[in-house]
Design a protein around this motif. Structure first.
Motif, PDB file in Angstrom:
ATOM      1  N   GLU A  53      34.345  55.758  37.366  1.00  0.00           N
ATOM      2  CA  GLU A  53      35.019  56.579  36.359  1.00  0.00           C
ATOM      3  C   GLU A  53      36.484  56.750  36.738  1.00  0.00           C
ATOM      4  N   GLY A  54      37.367  56.511  35.767  1.00  0.00           N
ATOM      5  CA  GLY A  54      38.787  56.749  35.997  1.00  0.00           C
ATOM      6  C   GLY A  54      39.081  58.236  35.957  1.00  0.00           C
ATOM      7  N   ALA A  55      39.863  58.724  36.938  1.00  0.00           N
ATOM      8  CA  ALA A  55      40.103  60.172  37.061  1.00  0.00           C
ATOM      9  C   ALA A  55      41.074  60.686  36.003  1.00  0.00           C
ATOM     10  N   PHE A  56      41.937  59.811  35.455  1.00  0.00           N
ATOM     11  CA  PHE A  56      42.950  60.277  34.510  1.00  0.00           C
ATOM     12  C   PHE A  56      42.361  60.527  33.127  1.00  0.00           C
ATOM     13  N   LYS A  57      41.682  59.524  32.562  1.00  0.00           N
ATOM     14  CA  LYS A  57      41.106  59.660  31.223  1.00  0.00           C
ATOM     15  C   LYS A  57      39.594  59.807  31.243  1.00  0.00           C
ATOM     16  N   HIS A  58      39.009  59.773  32.441  1.00  0.00           N
ATOM     17  CA  HIS A  58      37.550  59.890  32.593  1.00  0.00           C
ATOM     18  C   HIS A  58      36.812  58.831  31.772  1.00  0.00           C
ATOM     19  N   GLU A  59      37.390  57.604  31.776  1.00  0.00           N
ATOM     20  CA  GLU A  59      36.750  56.487  31.100  1.00  0.00           C
ATOM     21  C   GLU A  59      35.829  55.762  32.073  1.00  0.00           C
ATOM     22  N   GLU A  60      34.754  55.211  31.538  1.00  0.00           N
ATOM     23  CA  GLU A  60      33.840  54.436  32.377  1.00  0.00           C
ATOM     24  C   GLU A  60      34.453  53.084  32.720  1.00  0.00           C
ATOM     25  N   LYS A  61      34.431  52.754  34.000  1.00  0.00           N
ATOM     26  CA  LYS A  61      35.005  51.505  34.479  1.00  0.00           C
ATOM     27  C   LYS A  61      33.962  50.723  35.274  1.00  0.00           C
ATOM     28  N   THR A  62      34.257  49.446  35.505  1.00  0.00           N
ATOM     29  CA  THR A  62      33.456  48.618  36.399  1.00  0.00           C
ATOM     30  C   THR A  62      34.386  48.068  37.485  1.00  0.00           C
ATOM     31  N   ILE A  63      33.919  48.137  38.727  1.00  0.00           N
ATOM     32  CA  ILE A  63      34.712  47.619  39.848  1.00  0.00           C
ATOM     33  C   ILE A  63      34.091  46.304  40.328  1.00  0.00           C
ATOM     34  N   ASN A  87      37.686  47.170  32.209  1.00  0.00           N
ATOM     35  CA  ASN A  87      36.813  47.585  31.110  1.00  0.00           C
ATOM     36  C   ASN A  87      36.049  46.407  30.525  1.00  0.00           C
ATOM     37  N   HIS A  88      36.339  45.197  31.008  1.00  0.00           N
ATOM     38  CA  HIS A  88      35.738  43.979  30.462  1.00  0.00           C
ATOM     39  C   HIS A  88      35.162  43.132  31.595  1.00  0.00           C
ATOM     40  N   PRO A  89      34.163  43.639  32.275  1.00  0.00           N
ATOM     41  CA  PRO A  89      33.644  42.923  33.455  1.00  0.00           C
ATOM     42  C   PRO A  89      33.052  41.551  33.136  1.00  0.00           C
ATOM     43  N   LYS A  90      32.352  41.413  32.010  1.00  0.00           N
ATOM     44  CA  LYS A  90      31.723  40.136  31.691  1.00  0.00           C
ATOM     45  C   LYS A  90      32.763  39.041  31.486  1.00  0.00           C
ATOM     46  N   SER A 111      41.452  36.835  30.953  1.00  0.00           N
ATOM     47  CA  SER A 111      40.258  37.658  30.719  1.00  0.00           C
ATOM     48  C   SER A 111      40.573  39.136  30.492  1.00  0.00           C
ATOM     49  N   ASP A 112      41.474  39.713  31.292  1.00  0.00           N
ATOM     50  CA  ASP A 112      41.810  41.133  31.139  1.00  0.00           C
ATOM     51  C   ASP A 112      43.178  41.387  31.764  1.00  0.00           C
ATOM     52  N   PRO A 113      44.247  41.156  31.019  1.00  0.00           N
ATOM     53  CA  PRO A 113      45.598  41.332  31.580  1.00  0.00           C
ATOM     54  C   PRO A 113      45.932  42.774  31.931  1.00  0.00           C
ATOM     55  N   TYR A 114      45.133  43.752  31.451  1.00  0.00           N
ATOM     56  CA  TYR A 114      45.403  45.168  31.710  1.00  0.00           C
ATOM     57  C   TYR A 114      44.531  45.736  32.836  1.00  0.00           C
ATOM     58  N   ALA A 115      43.760  44.892  33.479  1.00  0.00           N
ATOM     59  CA  ALA A 115      42.914  45.353  34.583  1.00  0.00           C
ATOM     60  C   ALA A 115      43.787  45.782  35.762  1.00  0.00           C
ATOM     61  N   PHE A 116      43.263  46.732  36.549  1.00  0.00           N
ATOM     62  CA  PHE A 116      43.923  47.129  37.789  1.00  0.00           C
ATOM     63  C   PHE A 116      43.380  46.237  38.899  1.00  0.00           C
ATOM     64  N   SER A 158      33.191  35.834  34.036  1.00  0.00           N
ATOM     65  CA  SER A 158      33.056  34.495  33.478  1.00  0.00           C
ATOM     66  C   SER A 158      34.298  33.649  33.741  1.00  0.00           C
ATOM     67  N   CYS A 159      35.466  34.226  33.533  1.00  0.00           N
ATOM     68  CA  CYS A 159      36.707  33.470  33.672  1.00  0.00           C
ATOM     69  C   CYS A 159      37.014  33.161  35.137  1.00  0.00           C
ATOM     70  N   VAL A 160      36.807  34.149  36.024  1.00  0.00           N
ATOM     71  CA  VAL A 160      37.091  33.942  37.451  1.00  0.00           C
ATOM     72  C   VAL A 160      36.147  32.896  38.031  1.00  0.00           C
ATOM     73  N   GLN A 161      34.872  33.001  37.706  1.00  0.00           N
ATOM     74  CA  GLN A 161      33.911  32.045  38.269  1.00  0.00           C
ATOM     75  C   GLN A 161      34.055  30.654  37.645  1.00  0.00           C
ATOM     76  N   LYS A 162      34.615  30.591  36.464  1.00  0.00           N
ATOM     77  CA  LYS A 162      34.890  29.282  35.867  1.00  0.00           C
ATOM     78  C   LYS A 162      36.058  28.601  36.574  1.00  0.00           C
ATOM     79  N   SER A 163      37.050  29.408  36.997  1.00  0.00           N
ATOM     80  CA  SER A 163      38.233  28.862  37.663  1.00  0.00           C
ATOM     81  C   SER A 163      38.019  28.673  39.160  1.00  0.00           C
ATOM     82  N   LEU A 164      37.264  29.589  39.785  1.00  0.00           N
ATOM     83  CA  LEU A 164      37.073  29.587  41.231  1.00  0.00           C
ATOM     84  C   LEU A 164      35.586  29.646  41.554  1.00  0.00           C
TER      85      LEU A 164
END
Length: 292
Positions: free
Chosen positions: A238-248, A214-217, A268-273, A221-227
């Motif tokens: 879109e997530g099928a369970f809660k129908h929330e908008e996601k970014t892959i 849910n926090h692509p920016k 950056s996002d400890p709850y990301a899948f 930023s964090c991944v490209q700063k480290s790697l």
């Protein structure tokens, strides 16, 4: 000030590389004189070729030792490394080969009566550990390591798998010289050696990473700063369970970068899948740090 810091860092790096060259020399010498030679086991690559030629020459009355042949066979490969890989890399590889040649002469062979399978296992483990640590510190042990690194840049194949064709010739040579039982033991030792190398030297192993966030920016930023890795963005997922908008997000990393990637995700996002899979084949440009 920065020049002094850079000089200190470079001096430390040189000391580390020289230490790893000496560490490899100790490992290959112990493997050779404690396990391979007593058990009539052949190593992989140029070391095994030197053993095979030394055995054949001994039967013809021309006793040239394995360490001398090992050094001679590596000479043309230094030219390849100097031209295709890097000058500092070649210099420290030369030190590794020289140290190995000297220590294989100085460390006395052990005459023991253990089963040759013990020699194959422990010789492969010890030599693989030394080779893997050397490669991990951007120096080579000479021989097929140089060819493997050059070909890996072009094909993406692992260092261990590139040696297979050459090592088959050594195994057949072991069969003709000492018998097919020793050829089987040599094959076992070569396999163990390659497995240990690939387990330690992980920078050539590629992993595909898929991140659903849910926090692509923040993640980008964090991944490209480290790697130093490119990232492909897929919007409007879109997530099928809660129908929330996601970014892959998709990217490719090396296994050696796994720890830095995991730390970047925690920040950056400890709850990301996150899904991580091994890459069978990779086409296109993949950045690799320059070997000096």
């Amino acid at each position: 000030m920065f020049t002094d810091i850079e000089r200190i860092i470079r001096r430390h790096s040189n000391f580390t590389k020289l230490s790893m060259a000496f560490f490899y020399a100790i490992c290959v010498s112990i493997a050779m004189n404690f396990f391979w030679q007593p058990g009539h086991i052949y190593s992989s690559g140029i070391t095994g070729a030197a053993q095979l030629v030394a055995s054949l020459l001994e039967k013809t009355g021309l006793p040239i030792t394995t360490p001398i042949l090992y050094f001679v066979f590596n000479m043309p490969l230094f030219v390849v490394a100097w031209a295709k890989i890097g000058h500092r890399f070649t210099i420290f590889t030369f030190f590794a080969v020289v140290f190995s040649t000297i220590l294989m002469h100085l460390i006395p062979p052990v005459k023991v009566g253990f089963d040759p399978i013990i020699g194959a296992i422990f010789g492969g483990l010890i030599n693989g550990m030394g080779t893997g640590m050397a490669l991990k510190n951007n120096i080579s042990t000479g021989g097929l390591d140089i060819i493997g690194i050059v070909l890996r840049k072009k094909t993406g194949k692992s260092v261990g798998s590139i040696n297979i064709a050459f090592n088959l010739l050594i195994i057949f040579g072991a069969g003709f010289v000492f018998g097919w039982v020793h050829a089987l033991y040599s094959a076992m030792g070569i396999f163990i050696n390659g497995a240990v190398i690939d387990a330690i030297y992980t920078s050539h192993q590629r992993l595909q990473v898929m991140i659903v966030t849910n926090h692509p920016k923040e993640v980008i930023s964090c991944v490209q700063k480290s790697l130093r890795r490119g990232i492909t963005i897929v919007h409007d997922a879109e997530g099928a369970f809660k129908h929330e908008e996601k970014t892959i997000l998709f990217t490719i990393i090396s296994r050696y970068e796994m720890h830095d990637f995991e730390e970047a995700m925690r920040q950056s996002d400890p709850y990301a899948f996150v899904s991580i899979t091994e890459v069978f084949k990779l086409l296109g440009h993949f950045y690799e740090p320059k070997v000096e």
